[in-house]
Design a protein around this motif. Structure first.
Motif, PDB file in Angstrom:
ATOM      1  N   LEU A 509       0.830  -1.195   0.000  1.00 40.45           N
ATOM      2  CA  LEU A 509       0.000   0.000   0.000  1.00 40.45           C
ATOM      3  C   LEU A 509       0.864   1.245   0.000  1.00 40.45           C
ATOM      4  N   ASP A 510       0.290   2.337  -0.466  1.00 38.47           N
ATOM      5  CA  ASP A 510       1.010   3.607  -0.414  1.00 38.47           C
ATOM      6  C   ASP A 510       1.310   3.959   1.038  1.00 38.47           C
ATOM      7  N   SER A 511       2.553   4.267   1.300  1.00 39.64           N
ATOM      8  CA  SER A 511       2.931   4.635   2.656  1.00 39.64           C
ATOM      9  C   SER A 511       2.431   6.038   2.970  1.00 39.64           C
ATOM     10  N   ASP A 512       1.754   6.155   4.109  1.00 40.47           N
ATOM     11  CA  ASP A 512       1.302   7.475   4.530  1.00 40.47           C
ATOM     12  C   ASP A 512       2.321   8.137   5.461  1.00 40.47           C
ATOM     13  N   ALA A 513       3.496   7.504   5.545  1.00 36.40           N
ATOM     14  CA  ALA A 513       4.546   8.090   6.387  1.00 36.40           C
ATOM     15  C   ALA A 513       5.032   9.386   5.759  1.00 36.40           C
ATOM     16  N   PRO A 514       5.341  10.368   6.568  1.00 36.73           N
ATOM     17  CA  PRO A 514       5.850  11.629   6.009  1.00 36.73           C
ATOM     18  C   PRO A 514       7.218  11.427   5.370  1.00 36.73           C
ATOM     19  N   GLU A 515       7.481  12.235   4.387  1.00 31.89           N
ATOM     20  CA  GLU A 515       8.774  12.184   3.714  1.00 31.89           C
ATOM     21  C   GLU A 515       9.874  12.594   4.691  1.00 31.89           C
ATOM     22  N   THR A 516      10.934  11.790   4.735  1.00 30.25           N
ATOM     23  CA  THR A 516      12.060  12.143   5.587  1.00 30.25           C
ATOM     24  C   THR A 516      12.813  13.325   4.983  1.00 30.25           C
ATOM     25  N   LYS A 517      13.589  13.971   5.802  1.00 29.75           N
ATOM     26  CA  LYS A 517      14.345  15.134   5.347  1.00 29.75           C
ATOM     27  C   LYS A 517      15.831  14.919   5.605  1.00 29.75           C
ATOM     28  N   TRP A 518      16.646  15.338   4.653  1.00 25.40           N
ATOM     29  CA  TRP A 518      18.061  15.391   4.928  1.00 25.40           C
ATOM     30  C   TRP A 518      18.332  16.518   5.917  1.00 25.40           C
ATOM     31  N   GLN A 519      19.332  16.328   6.738  1.00 24.35           N
ATOM     32  CA  GLN A 519      19.705  17.398   7.658  1.00 24.35           C
ATOM     33  C   GLN A 519      20.097  18.639   6.859  1.00 24.35           C
ATOM     34  N   ALA A 520      19.489  19.761   7.220  1.00 26.73           N
ATOM     35  CA  ALA A 520      19.728  20.994   6.465  1.00 26.73           C
ATOM     36  C   ALA A 520      21.202  21.382   6.460  1.00 26.73           C
ATOM     37  N   ASP A 521      21.896  21.033   7.521  1.00 25.32           N
ATOM     38  CA  ASP A 521      23.305  21.398   7.630  1.00 25.32           C
ATOM     39  C   ASP A 521      24.225  20.219   7.356  1.00 25.32           C
ATOM     40  N   PHE A 522      23.722  19.215   6.600  1.00 22.18           N
ATOM     41  CA  PHE A 522      24.521  18.004   6.386  1.00 22.18           C
ATOM     42  C   PHE A 522      25.791  18.326   5.609  1.00 22.18           C
ATOM     43  N   VAL A 523      26.905  18.042   6.213  1.00 19.09           N
ATOM     44  CA  VAL A 523      28.202  18.133   5.555  1.00 19.09           C
ATOM     45  C   VAL A 523      29.032  16.965   6.067  1.00 19.09           C
ATOM     46  N   ARG A 524      29.442  16.093   5.161  1.00 21.64           N
ATOM     47  CA  ARG A 524      30.275  14.969   5.580  1.00 21.64           C
ATOM     48  C   ARG A 524      31.719  15.444   5.699  1.00 21.64           C
ATOM     49  N   GLU A 525      32.309  15.237   6.862  1.00 15.43           N
ATOM     50  CA  GLU A 525      33.679  15.672   7.082  1.00 15.43           C
ATOM     51  C   GLU A 525      34.638  14.847   6.236  1.00 15.43           C
ATOM     52  N   GLN A 526      35.372  15.514   5.360  1.00 14.60           N
ATOM     53  CA  GLN A 526      36.301  14.814   4.486  1.00 14.60           C
ATOM     54  C   GLN A 526      37.527  14.345   5.256  1.00 14.60           C
ATOM     55  N   GLN A 527      37.924  13.125   4.944  1.00 15.35           N
ATOM     56  CA  GLN A 527      39.132  12.571   5.556  1.00 15.35           C
ATOM     57  C   GLN A 527      39.991  12.017   4.429  1.00 15.35           C
ATOM     58  N   GLN A 528      40.807  12.863   3.869  1.00 11.78           N
ATOM     59  CA  GLN A 528      41.648  12.447   2.759  1.00 11.78           C
ATOM     60  C   GLN A 528      42.743  11.513   3.243  1.00 11.78           C
ATOM     61  N   TYR A 529      43.153  10.616   2.342  1.00 12.67           N
ATOM     62  CA  TYR A 529      44.234   9.703   2.660  1.00 12.67           C
ATOM     63  C   TYR A 529      45.554  10.452   2.789  1.00 12.67           C
ATOM     64  N   THR A 530      46.402   9.983   3.681  1.00 17.38           N
ATOM     65  CA  THR A 530      47.787  10.423   3.678  1.00 17.38           C
ATOM     66  C   THR A 530      48.467   9.811   2.451  1.00 17.38           C
ATOM     67  N   PRO A 531      49.616  10.336   2.033  1.00 14.64           N
ATOM     68  CA  PRO A 531      50.318   9.719   0.901  1.00 14.64           C
ATOM     69  C   PRO A 531      50.568   8.226   1.102  1.00 14.64           C
ATOM     70  N   GLU A 532      50.891   7.830   2.317  1.00 10.75           N
ATOM     71  CA  GLU A 532      51.142   6.411   2.586  1.00 10.75           C
ATOM     72  C   GLU A 532      49.861   5.592   2.446  1.00 10.75           C
ATOM     73  N   GLU A 533      48.748   6.134   2.934  1.00 10.11           N
ATOM     74  CA  GLU A 533      47.466   5.434   2.824  1.00 10.11           C
ATOM     75  C   GLU A 533      47.021   5.339   1.376  1.00 10.11           C
ATOM     76  N   ALA A 534      47.212   6.422   0.620  1.00  8.42           N
ATOM     77  CA  ALA A 534      46.859   6.400  -0.795  1.00  8.42           C
ATOM     78  C   ALA A 534      47.663   5.338  -1.537  1.00  8.42           C
ATOM     79  N   ALA A 535      48.926   5.190  -1.156  1.00  9.74           N
ATOM     80  CA  ALA A 535      49.761   4.165  -1.771  1.00  9.74           C
ATOM     81  C   ALA A 535      49.228   2.769  -1.466  1.00  9.74           C
ATOM     82  N   MET A 536      48.794   2.544  -0.230  1.00  9.25           N
ATOM     83  CA  MET A 536      48.256   1.237   0.151  1.00  9.25           C
ATOM     84  C   MET A 536      46.966   0.920  -0.603  1.00  9.25           C
TER      85      MET A 536
END
Length: 547
Positions: A509-536
């Motif tokens: 059946l059609d869900s009558d649940a309300p549409e969820t919302k993304w967090q307005a301030d959603f920002v995923r914290e970037q964690q770039q690889y170190t040169p050694e990690e990138a090599a691995m």
């Protein structure tokens, strides 16, 4: 864990294809998958462009196309440069379905899903997949859950490494043991956690497909069952059966999905060599060091497997790995005479645009249309001698494929191979190959190649029995369908629709649940690889059969 507690089990089979599954079922070799298909429904699941692991799994878990989530390949050219950076899960720019479930108090257990490093901070647990640089507690949230999988160290961790194994006979004990250990850890995690949904991902079918797709398309089912590919699928089926017996109760909905399929490849098009032949690209003059390196590559091919591994360990230094995997583009091309170059395997072409690249020569007005027209005309003459048909069926723009605020991160043009059966290689991650057959190399024996058609199987609680294969299934639909199972509707920004037609009873059946919302301030914290990690990570991707 009581079976009734688990509401949903989503099992990933990376690289799985019905082209292997259906013949093995016909031969009576996959009883678990066969039973699920008979009880529920199934169909081919269309992958992304390109059908590569990080793009596809991210699309599946977010319900968004790459134009919104931002992942197009393993690496990304950095803005304003010609240098590439290896990406990870922190580069995903939108929330995924697990984070939405977490917001609603639902506990997820995620085991070995690619591009989930750093591990997601959710209730339940997350153990990252192949983008985790180290096999230690940094790949797990909470960190202590790593102790549950420490035994994987005896088979080299979660990533199956088949490099150096040259025969199916030599590889099978390694593959068999790896799948068995993975199955044990998967069940251990499920048994010791209170979860609403559990998702493990088997990677072994993809790993084996890259190295040992050594059969013809018309192989008999019983013969297929005795190949390494066939044995791998059978062992996965066995471990899946043990998991279902342990956790799948009467209230458990079961999905089995793959990020892409596999097929026999009919040859390799060296895209940058082709572009050079058309006058659209110019390689830089080869240095003495590069010539020496290529000579070493030729000699390396003739070494015994054990000697090859010794050479890798001795000379594949972190410095060399970093340079070859992250900064090769800048040294390979004469940018002042290069208009376009292959930047992503499977056909992604980047224009050397003025104002976007340091030595860009293509103007903003008309350059794209002119180059596209040139390529379309040339593609008609690019023929596979074995079939006398064009290798490239179509050339499209990124706007034809993607939509969203991150479309500009994608290559401007895409080559579409005929029947999806040709490997479109780029060569700025390694030394350019030169020679009489450098532009196109036919496959002289069966070789494995990613295909956009993966698998979808649904069974268990709330799933209808539909005998005929479902049509029109897409990776974008998986995240909304998972959310629907829990009475949730993902935000309207999500591209995929829920597969409501596969459900029975209240879930239909059609869900009558309300549409969820993304967090307005959603920002995923970037964690770039170190040169050694990138090599691995780069070394791992090469060992797994990618680079």
């Amino acid at each position: 864990m009581p079976a009734s507690n688990l509401q949903m089990l989503v099992v990933g089979l990376d690289g799985a294809t019905f082209d292997v599954i259906n013949p093995l079922i016909a031969a009576g070799r996959l009883p678990v998958l066969s039973d699920l298909m008979k009880r529920g429904c199934h169909g081919k699941l269309r992958s992304t462009r390109p059908p590569y692991t990080p793009v596809a799994w991210t699309t599946m878990m977010t319900g968004c196309n790459p134009g919104k989530h931002g992942i197009y390949y393993f690496v990304e050219l950095q803005p304003g440069t010609y240098d590439a950076r290896i990406l990870n899960g922190s580069d995903v720019r939108v929330p995924n379905v697990w984070e939405v479930l977490d917001q609603h108090g639902l506990r997820s257990g995620l085991f070995n899903i690619p591009w989930t490093y750093p591990p997601l901070n959710i209730g339940g647990f997350c153990i990252s997949g192949m983008d985790a640089p180290r096999f230690d507690k940094t790949m797990a949230h909470p960190p202590q859950v790593f102790e549950q999988i420490r035994d994987a160290a005896e088979v080299g961790g979660l990533n199956l490494n088949l490099s150096g194994l040259t025969t199916q006979q030599a590889a099978w004990p390694v593959v068999q043991r790896h799948i068995a250990v993975f199955g044990q850890l998967m069940r251990k995690l499920a048994a010791t956690s209170e979860l609403d949904v559990f998702m493990p991902v088997f990677m072994q079918a993809d790993n084996v497909g890259h190295y040992f797709w050594e059969h013809e398309d018309d192989i008999a089912p019983d013969d297929l069952a005795e190949t390494l590919i066939g044995k791998t699928y059978q062992k996965i089926d066995e471990e899946l059966g043990k998991l279902l017996a342990m956790v799948a109760g009467p209230d458990t909905t079961i999905l089995v999905v793959s990020d892409h399929g596999f097929c026999r490849g009919y040859g390799t098009l060296n895209v940058n060599m082709w572009l050079e032949s058309l006058g659209l690209l110019k390689f830089a003059k080869e240095s003495s060091t590069s010539k020496l390196f290529r000579l070493g590559q030729k000699l390396f091919k003739h070494l015994r497997p054990a000697w090859k591994q010794a050479v890798r360990n001795r000379f594949w230094s972190k410095r060399v790995r970093r340079q070859r995997l992250c900064k090769r583009a800048s040294s390979h091309f004469d940018w002042e005479r290069t208009k376009v170059f292959a930047s992503i395997e499977f056909g992604g072409l980047t224009l050397n645009l003025q104002g976007r690249r340091p030595q860009g020569i293509v103007g903003p007005d008309g350059g794209l249309a002119e180059i596209r027209g040139h390529l379309e005309a040339a593609a008609q003459e690019l023929i596979d001698p074995a079939t006398d048909e064009p290798i490239i069926s179509e050339i499209v723009t990124r706007e034809d494929l993607y939509d969203g605020p991150l479309v500009e991160r994608a290559p401007e043009l895409w080559l579409i191979p005929r029947d999806e059966a040709y490997y479109l290689a780029l060569n700025w991650l390694g030394s350019p190959r030169r020679g009489e057959n450098a532009i196109f190399t036919p496959a002289h024996k069966p070789v494995g190649h990613h295909h956009p058609d993966g698998i979808f199987i649904a069974a268990g609680a709330g799933i209808r029995h539909i005998e005929q294969p479902l049509a029109g299934l897409d990776l974008l639909q998986i995240a909304p369908t998972i959310a629907h199972r829990f009475g949730l509707r993902l935000p309207r920004e999500v591209d995929g629709r829920r597969l409501q037609e596969i459900f029975a009873g209240d879930l239909a059946l059609d869900s009558d649940a309300p549409e969820t919302k993304w967090q307005a301030d959603f920002v995923r914290e970037q964690q770039q690889y170190t040169p050694e990690e990138a090599a691995m990570i780069g070394k791992r991707l090469q060992d797994l059969g990618y680079f």
